[in-house]
Design a protein around this motif. Structure first.
Motif, PDB file in Angstrom:
ATOM      1  N   VAL A   7      42.101  48.409  35.978  1.00  0.00           N
ATOM      2  CA  VAL A   7      41.818  49.106  34.718  1.00  0.00           C
ATOM      3  C   VAL A   7      43.147  49.237  33.981  1.00  0.00           C
ATOM      4  O   VAL A   7      44.005  50.038  34.356  1.00  0.00           O
ATOM      5  CB  VAL A   7      41.173  50.480  34.957  1.00  0.00           C
ATOM      6  CG1 VAL A   7      40.806  51.118  33.617  1.00  0.00           C
ATOM      7  CG2 VAL A   7      39.931  50.340  35.843  1.00  0.00           C
ATOM      8  N   GLU A   8      43.305  48.434  32.919  1.00  0.00           N
ATOM      9  CA  GLU A   8      44.574  48.348  32.206  1.00  0.00           C
ATOM     10  C   GLU A   8      44.393  48.770  30.751  1.00  0.00           C
ATOM     11  O   GLU A   8      43.364  48.459  30.147  1.00  0.00           O
ATOM     12  CB  GLU A   8      45.107  46.917  32.277  1.00  0.00           C
ATOM     13  CG  GLU A   8      45.264  46.417  33.708  1.00  0.00           C
ATOM     14  CD  GLU A   8      45.744  44.986  33.804  1.00  0.00           C
ATOM     15  OE1 GLU A   8      46.960  44.775  33.933  1.00  0.00           O
ATOM     16  OE2 GLU A   8      44.895  44.072  33.752  1.00  0.00           O
ATOM     17  N   PRO A   9      45.391  49.432  30.160  1.00  0.00           N
ATOM     18  CA  PRO A   9      45.261  49.906  28.773  1.00  0.00           C
ATOM     19  C   PRO A   9      45.604  48.856  27.735  1.00  0.00           C
ATOM     20  O   PRO A   9      45.887  49.179  26.587  1.00  0.00           O
ATOM     21  CB  PRO A   9      46.257  51.071  28.730  1.00  0.00           C
ATOM     22  CG  PRO A   9      47.336  50.659  29.671  1.00  0.00           C
ATOM     23  CD  PRO A   9      46.642  49.910  30.781  1.00  0.00           C
ATOM     24  N   TYR A  10      45.605  47.609  28.127  1.00  0.00           N
ATOM     25  CA  TYR A  10      45.870  46.484  27.228  1.00  0.00           C
ATOM     26  C   TYR A  10      44.841  45.405  27.524  1.00  0.00           C
ATOM     27  O   TYR A  10      43.777  45.705  28.076  1.00  0.00           O
ATOM     28  CB  TYR A  10      47.310  45.982  27.383  1.00  0.00           C
ATOM     29  CG  TYR A  10      47.846  46.054  28.788  1.00  0.00           C
ATOM     30  CD1 TYR A  10      47.491  45.096  29.741  1.00  0.00           C
ATOM     31  CD2 TYR A  10      48.669  47.101  29.195  1.00  0.00           C
ATOM     32  CE1 TYR A  10      47.950  45.172  31.032  1.00  0.00           C
ATOM     33  CE2 TYR A  10      49.130  47.186  30.497  1.00  0.00           C
ATOM     34  CZ  TYR A  10      48.777  46.220  31.412  1.00  0.00           C
ATOM     35  OH  TYR A  10      49.222  46.304  32.707  1.00  0.00           O
ATOM     36  N   LEU A  11      45.088  44.168  27.175  1.00  0.00           N
ATOM     37  CA  LEU A  11      44.090  43.113  27.217  1.00  0.00           C
ATOM     38  C   LEU A  11      43.429  42.994  28.584  1.00  0.00           C
ATOM     39  O   LEU A  11      44.105  42.856  29.613  1.00  0.00           O
ATOM     40  CB  LEU A  11      44.746  41.790  26.836  1.00  0.00           C
ATOM     41  CG  LEU A  11      43.810  40.613  26.569  1.00  0.00           C
ATOM     42  CD1 LEU A  11      42.948  40.873  25.343  1.00  0.00           C
ATOM     43  CD2 LEU A  11      44.627  39.331  26.380  1.00  0.00           C
ATOM     44  N   ALA A  12      42.104  43.056  28.604  1.00  0.00           N
ATOM     45  CA  ALA A  12      41.353  42.964  29.852  1.00  0.00           C
ATOM     46  C   ALA A  12      41.690  41.667  30.579  1.00  0.00           C
ATOM     47  O   ALA A  12      41.755  40.591  29.982  1.00  0.00           O
ATOM     48  CB  ALA A  12      39.855  43.027  29.561  1.00  0.00           C
ATOM     49  N   GLY A  13      41.907  41.777  31.885  1.00  0.00           N
ATOM     50  CA  GLY A  13      42.194  40.605  32.698  1.00  0.00           C
ATOM     51  C   GLY A  13      43.653  40.219  32.781  1.00  0.00           C
ATOM     52  O   GLY A  13      43.993  39.234  33.442  1.00  0.00           O
ATOM     53  N   THR A  14      44.553  40.994  32.153  1.00  0.00           N
ATOM     54  CA  THR A  14      45.973  40.632  32.141  1.00  0.00           C
ATOM     55  C   THR A  14      46.528  40.453  33.551  1.00  0.00           C
ATOM     56  O   THR A  14      47.339  39.556  33.794  1.00  0.00           O
ATOM     57  CB  THR A  14      46.783  41.680  31.369  1.00  0.00           C
ATOM     58  OG1 THR A  14      46.391  41.665  29.992  1.00  0.00           O
ATOM     59  CG2 THR A  14      48.276  41.406  31.442  1.00  0.00           C
ATOM     60  N   SER A  15      46.098  41.289  34.493  1.00  0.00           N
ATOM     61  CA  SER A  15      46.670  41.240  35.842  1.00  0.00           C
ATOM     62  C   SER A  15      45.740  40.651  36.893  1.00  0.00           C
ATOM     63  O   SER A  15      46.039  40.728  38.084  1.00  0.00           O
ATOM     64  CB  SER A  15      47.102  42.646  36.279  1.00  0.00           C
ATOM     65  OG  SER A  15      48.145  43.130  35.473  1.00  0.00           O
ATOM     66  N   THR A  16      44.613  40.069  36.474  1.00  0.00           N
ATOM     67  CA  THR A  16      43.701  39.549  37.488  1.00  0.00           C
ATOM     68  C   THR A  16      44.320  38.392  38.274  1.00  0.00           C
ATOM     69  O   THR A  16      44.100  38.268  39.486  1.00  0.00           O
ATOM     70  CB  THR A  16      42.371  39.095  36.857  1.00  0.00           C
ATOM     71  OG1 THR A  16      42.638  38.171  35.795  1.00  0.00           O
ATOM     72  CG2 THR A  16      41.580  40.263  36.322  1.00  0.00           C
ATOM     73  N   ALA A  17      45.105  37.535  37.623  1.00  0.00           N
ATOM     74  CA  ALA A  17      45.746  36.437  38.341  1.00  0.00           C
ATOM     75  C   ALA A  17      46.750  36.972  39.355  1.00  0.00           C
ATOM     76  O   ALA A  17      46.843  36.459  40.480  1.00  0.00           O
ATOM     77  CB  ALA A  17      46.429  35.487  37.362  1.00  0.00           C
ATOM     78  N   ALA A  18      47.498  38.008  38.984  1.00  0.00           N
ATOM     79  CA  ALA A  18      48.469  38.592  39.908  1.00  0.00           C
ATOM     80  C   ALA A  18      47.769  39.188  41.119  1.00  0.00           C
ATOM     81  O   ALA A  18      48.239  39.061  42.258  1.00  0.00           O
ATOM     82  CB  ALA A  18      49.305  39.652  39.191  1.00  0.00           C
ATOM     83  N   ALA A  19      46.638  39.858  40.893  1.00  0.00           N
ATOM     84  CA  ALA A  19      45.877  40.430  42.003  1.00  0.00           C
ATOM     85  C   ALA A  19      45.314  39.337  42.896  1.00  0.00           C
ATOM     86  O   ALA A  19      45.363  39.434  44.132  1.00  0.00           O
ATOM     87  CB  ALA A  19      44.759  41.319  41.470  1.00  0.00           C
ATOM     88  N   SER A  20      44.781  38.285  42.303  1.00  0.00           N
ATOM     89  CA  SER A  20      44.238  37.182  43.092  1.00  0.00           C
ATOM     90  C   SER A  20      45.335  36.476  43.889  1.00  0.00           C
ATOM     91  O   SER A  20      45.117  36.071  45.039  1.00  0.00           O
ATOM     92  CB  SER A  20      43.517  36.187  42.186  1.00  0.00           C
ATOM     93  OG  SER A  20      42.310  36.743  41.702  1.00  0.00           O
ATOM     94  N   ASP A  21      46.505  36.318  43.298  1.00  0.00           N
ATOM     95  CA  ASP A  21      47.624  35.722  44.029  1.00  0.00           C
ATOM     96  C   ASP A  21      48.001  36.587  45.234  1.00  0.00           C
ATOM     97  O   ASP A  21      48.312  36.063  46.312  1.00  0.00           O
ATOM     98  CB  ASP A  21      48.836  35.560  43.118  1.00  0.00           C
ATOM     99  CG  ASP A  21      48.677  34.425  42.125  1.00  0.00           C
ATOM    100  OD1 ASP A  21      47.747  33.610  42.292  1.00  0.00           O
ATOM    101  OD2 ASP A  21      49.473  34.367  41.170  1.00  0.00           O
ATOM    102  N   ALA A  22      47.979  37.911  45.046  1.00  0.00           N
ATOM    103  CA  ALA A  22      48.327  38.816  46.146  1.00  0.00           C
ATOM    104  C   ALA A  22      47.354  38.690  47.305  1.00  0.00           C
ATOM    105  O   ALA A  22      47.733  38.900  48.467  1.00  0.00           O
ATOM    106  CB  ALA A  22      48.362  40.258  45.642  1.00  0.00           C
TER     107      ALA A  22
END
Length: 303
Positions: free
Chosen positions: A236-251
């Motif tokens: 849940v991010e206060p900017y563009l939806a999905g901004t960190s999904t790649a980082a989470a998937s990489d983790a």
């Protein structure tokens, strides 16, 4: 309660007094807050006028002379408008600076779309080596500003917002903080989204991680969380939806997992409205978040 931006000038003015390397570069926005500091340090408080490309270029020049520039204006004028200078003058030349934004995604709806920047963090993600802080409370903003200025000659973005959680938490400028533990999934609340996420997940068996530094992404904290919770992750991010999904998937690249990215949508809202109306329209209020988070986690149970 004062805002994050209310803390900006006092904190950085003290840093000007404490550290002869610190310089401030402004583009009219925020000049009044540095009137006294400019009298004390006329050579290190610089107003370039409404020239945002020059704002970043001048900061890079100061950095190349050994100074630590702190650069401030609205996010749309700090990251988006002078992006070429951010990319080349800072990045290509390995020049460090602290970019401190105001207005966040839509803090000032009356300013219109020119003053909204939900894509700022995603845009910086196209560049290498940026640290990104997203405080959720004025106390956290003050701490992260000091941390950013002290970070050697690194490139740091500090994203200030009118939106704020009710209480500040200790922040270290690096790691996610575990706020609640559960077994049915993990919700990562970024900056000012924490209060809404806690309200939305009340009574749900979820782990809640709190992130005020999103780049570098704390992959280890997420990996630890999914060792004790089902690897269904909601960001849940206060900017563009999905901004960190790649980082989470990489983790979690070696762990079967599901990721849902919630944040500001791409659809432009053309009515000015109020801040709370924009939050609700993007589904970032507590009630909407509960429906979206609950539905995602329930689907994981049924799968």
């Amino acid at each position: 309660m004062d805002t994050m931006r209310d803390r900006f000038a006092p904190v950085v003015s003290r840093l000007l007094d404490e550290d002869p390397r610190v310089a401030v570069v402004l583009a009219e926005i925020g000049v009044d807050g540095f009137a006294e500091a400019r009298r004390r340090h006329p050579d290190r408080v610089i107003n370039v006028g409404i020239r945002e490309q020059l704002l970043v270029g001048a900061a890079a020049g100061l950095a190349l002379t050994g100074l630590r520039p702190v650069v401030h204006t609205f996010a749309s004028f700090l990251v988006e408008r002078p992006f070429e200078q951010v990319k080349l003058d800072l990045g290509h030349q390995d020049a460090g600076a602290v970019l401190v934004s105001a207005a966040a995604s839509f803090d000032w709806p009356a300013g219109g779309y020119t003053h909204m920047a939900p894509g700022d963090v995603a845009l910086l993600d196209t560049l290498d080596g940026w640290t990104v802080h997203v405080p959720g409370h004025p106390d956290e903003a003050a701490a992260l500003l000091r941390h950013a200025v002290a970070a050697g000659d690194d490139k740091v973005y500090v994203r200030l917002s009118v939106q704020s959680n009710g209480e500040g938490l200790p922040v270290d400028g690096a790691r996610f903080r575990t706020v609640r533990e559960g077994g049915s999934g993990v919700v990562v609340a970024v900056g000012p989204m924490l209060d809404a996420v806690l309200a939305a997940t009340e009574g749900l068996d979820t782990t809640v991680l709190y992130a005020t530094t999103v780049r570098p992404f704390d992959a280890e904290a997420l990996r630890r969380a999914v060792r004790v919770a089902r690897p269904d992750v909601v960001l849940v991010e206060p900017y563009l939806a999905g901004t960190s999904t790649a980082a989470a998937s990489d983790a979690l690249s070696d762990v079967p997992h599901r990721v849902l990215g919630l944040g500001v949508g791409r659809r432009e809202l053309r009515r000015y409205g109020q801040l709370a109306e924009h939050i609700a329209a993007h589904g970032l209020d507590a009630r909407s978040l509960r429906e979206r988070i609950g539905g995602f986690l329930e689907a994981g149970v049924r799968a």
